[in-house]
Design a protein around this motif. Sequence first.
Motif, PDB file in Angstrom:
ATOM      1  N   ILE A 213     -14.864  43.888 -38.775  1.00 35.55           N
ATOM      2  CA  ILE A 213     -15.897  42.608 -39.130  1.00 35.55           C
ATOM      3  C   ILE A 213     -15.079  41.433 -39.051  1.00 35.55           C
ATOM      4  O   ILE A 213     -14.183  41.326 -39.318  1.00 35.55           O
ATOM      5  N   THR A 214     -15.946  40.497 -38.686  1.00 37.92           N
ATOM      6  CA  THR A 214     -15.429  39.181 -38.145  1.00 37.92           C
ATOM      7  C   THR A 214     -16.464  38.187 -38.342  1.00 37.92           C
ATOM      8  O   THR A 214     -17.649  38.582 -38.419  1.00 37.92           O
ATOM      9  N   VAL A 215     -16.000  36.835 -38.604  1.00 33.33           N
ATOM     10  CA  VAL A 215     -17.203  35.936 -38.910  1.00 33.33           C
ATOM     11  C   VAL A 215     -16.712  34.833 -37.566  1.00 33.33           C
ATOM     12  O   VAL A 215     -15.542  34.344 -37.364  1.00 33.33           O
ATOM     13  N   ASN A 216     -17.808  34.443 -36.885  1.00 34.20           N
ATOM     14  CA  ASN A 216     -17.306  33.563 -35.876  1.00 34.20           C
ATOM     15  C   ASN A 216     -18.840  32.902 -35.569  1.00 34.20           C
ATOM     16  O   ASN A 216     -19.849  32.860 -36.187  1.00 34.20           O
ATOM     17  N   GLU A 217     -18.661  32.400 -34.196  1.00 35.63           N
ATOM     18  CA  GLU A 217     -19.907  31.442 -33.941  1.00 35.63           C
ATOM     19  C   GLU A 217     -21.168  32.393 -33.420  1.00 35.63           C
ATOM     20  O   GLU A 217     -20.884  33.289 -32.648  1.00 35.63           O
ATOM     21  N   ALA A 218     -22.264  32.078 -33.910  1.00 34.79           N
ATOM     22  CA  ALA A 218     -23.478  33.137 -33.680  1.00 34.79           C
ATOM     23  C   ALA A 218     -24.343  32.291 -32.946  1.00 34.79           C
ATOM     24  O   ALA A 218     -25.236  33.045 -32.118  1.00 34.79           O
TER      25      ALA A 218
ATOM     26  N   GLY B  30     -21.764  33.297 -38.083  1.00 35.84           N
ATOM     27  CA  GLY B  30     -22.447  34.499 -38.230  1.00 35.84           C
ATOM     28  C   GLY B  30     -21.554  35.442 -38.463  1.00 35.84           C
ATOM     29  O   GLY B  30     -20.332  35.372 -38.550  1.00 35.84           O
ATOM     30  N   VAL B  31     -21.916  36.561 -38.921  1.00 36.69           N
ATOM     31  CA  VAL B  31     -20.972  37.990 -39.094  1.00 36.69           C
ATOM     32  C   VAL B  31     -21.319  38.886 -38.082  1.00 36.69           C
ATOM     33  O   VAL B  31     -22.488  39.062 -37.794  1.00 36.69           O
TER      34      VAL B  31
ATOM     35  N   VAL C 176     -19.877  33.597 -27.209  1.00 31.78           N
ATOM     36  CA  VAL C 176     -18.479  33.543 -27.906  1.00 31.78           C
ATOM     37  C   VAL C 176     -18.251  34.980 -28.525  1.00 31.78           C
ATOM     38  O   VAL C 176     -17.101  35.483 -28.445  1.00 31.78           O
ATOM     39  N   ALA C 177     -19.037  35.710 -28.806  1.00 35.13           N
ATOM     40  CA  ALA C 177     -18.921  37.163 -29.295  1.00 35.13           C
ATOM     41  C   ALA C 177     -18.507  37.928 -28.051  1.00 35.13           C
ATOM     42  O   ALA C 177     -17.412  38.782 -28.101  1.00 35.13           O
TER      43      ALA C 177
END
Lengths: 131, 131, 131
Positions: A46-51, A110-111, A56-57
């Motif tokens: 699990i990570t949090v980053n730009e959604a 986002g997650v 980016v993902a």
Amino acid sequence: MIELEVQTNKRSELVDVTAILAEAVARLEIKEGLVHVWCPHTTAGITVNEAADPDVAADIADSLERIVPRDAGYRHREGNADGHVKASLLGSSVVLPVEAGSLALGTWQGVFFGEFDGPRRRRLQLRVVSS
Amino acid sequence: MIELEVQTNKRSELVDVTAILAEAVARLEIKEGLVHVWCPHTTAGITVNEAADPDVAADIADSLERIVPRDAGYRHREGNADGHVKASLLGSSVVLPVEAGSLALGTWQGVFFGEFDGPRRRRLQLRVVSS
Amino acid sequence: MIELEVQTNKRSELVDVTAILAEAVARLEIKEGLVHVWCPHTTAGITVNEAADPDVAADIADSLERIVPRDAGYRHREGNADGHVKASLLGSSVVLPVEAGSLALGTWQGVFFGEFDGPRRRRLQLRVVSS
């Protein structure tokens, strides 16, 4: 505890799970507090980053491929050793803030569910930390 | 808070600490909730990954060696700079779910102490998050 | 929730935020427990590592530069794709122990804000997990 299902579609990808987590947080009826998101799998994280920009993902998944090659003389013989390593680099849980009954993420956050041995039907578990 | 001891045996390795954490969780007498595992060291970390095949833990340790070489012109002069970097990639704490008084890990999951400047006698701290 | 400001000074660096977090923990008047530190940004993260020798933080920032090059054919077109990847490798939150009203870190531990697309004025959020 609420258990959520995540269908992944590639061997290695980051799937945006912000909306399904937000819906589950609403069901938990927390006002203010923290929730714990747990990935019960060992080739996923699990990570949090730009959604906002899905590129980016994709860049994160591609970078993990480069950092942890699929074949690198691993001992584990199931063909998914790279997935286990990527899972530990990303981490298997996050604790997320909740305010006014909703996930209180930053503007661009986002997650993401990190799939590293898919495609598969996966699970995520959501638990209240404090409320 | 419960403090646990972990004896490591190599410079760099992942030690399965699932059993000693499970025993400590039983002592805490939590029914349902979450526990926080803290590594108070700076050249060691904590991760969750597959415990069934010990080759997975070895692959993770080996991959970290490859990603963060022992010698790479580091500024820190104690010969363990790579260990500090590996610790930050793995993370120094995890929050684990507890159900019916036991660690509620996924089928294949175990908890690992990441040693990156051993062998040493190390410590882990366990605290109740919610119960 | 307490929100803190962090001014970063380079494109990529680890800034020691232990002192401002310790001061905020004192304001929260927790006796024993845990606090959650949240980074609401997507090109920045949080990590715990050695604070005694500032070379360690520099080595971690330099290692992340080496592991995630600034240019690697990324899809995201804003010139900071490497910063997003570094943020996910480090993680965007930590849960820290508190004892006797103070952050209960290990002897050599400090908390660092990882800036990967600076310099900028950034924020950190501190929430009580349990007390």
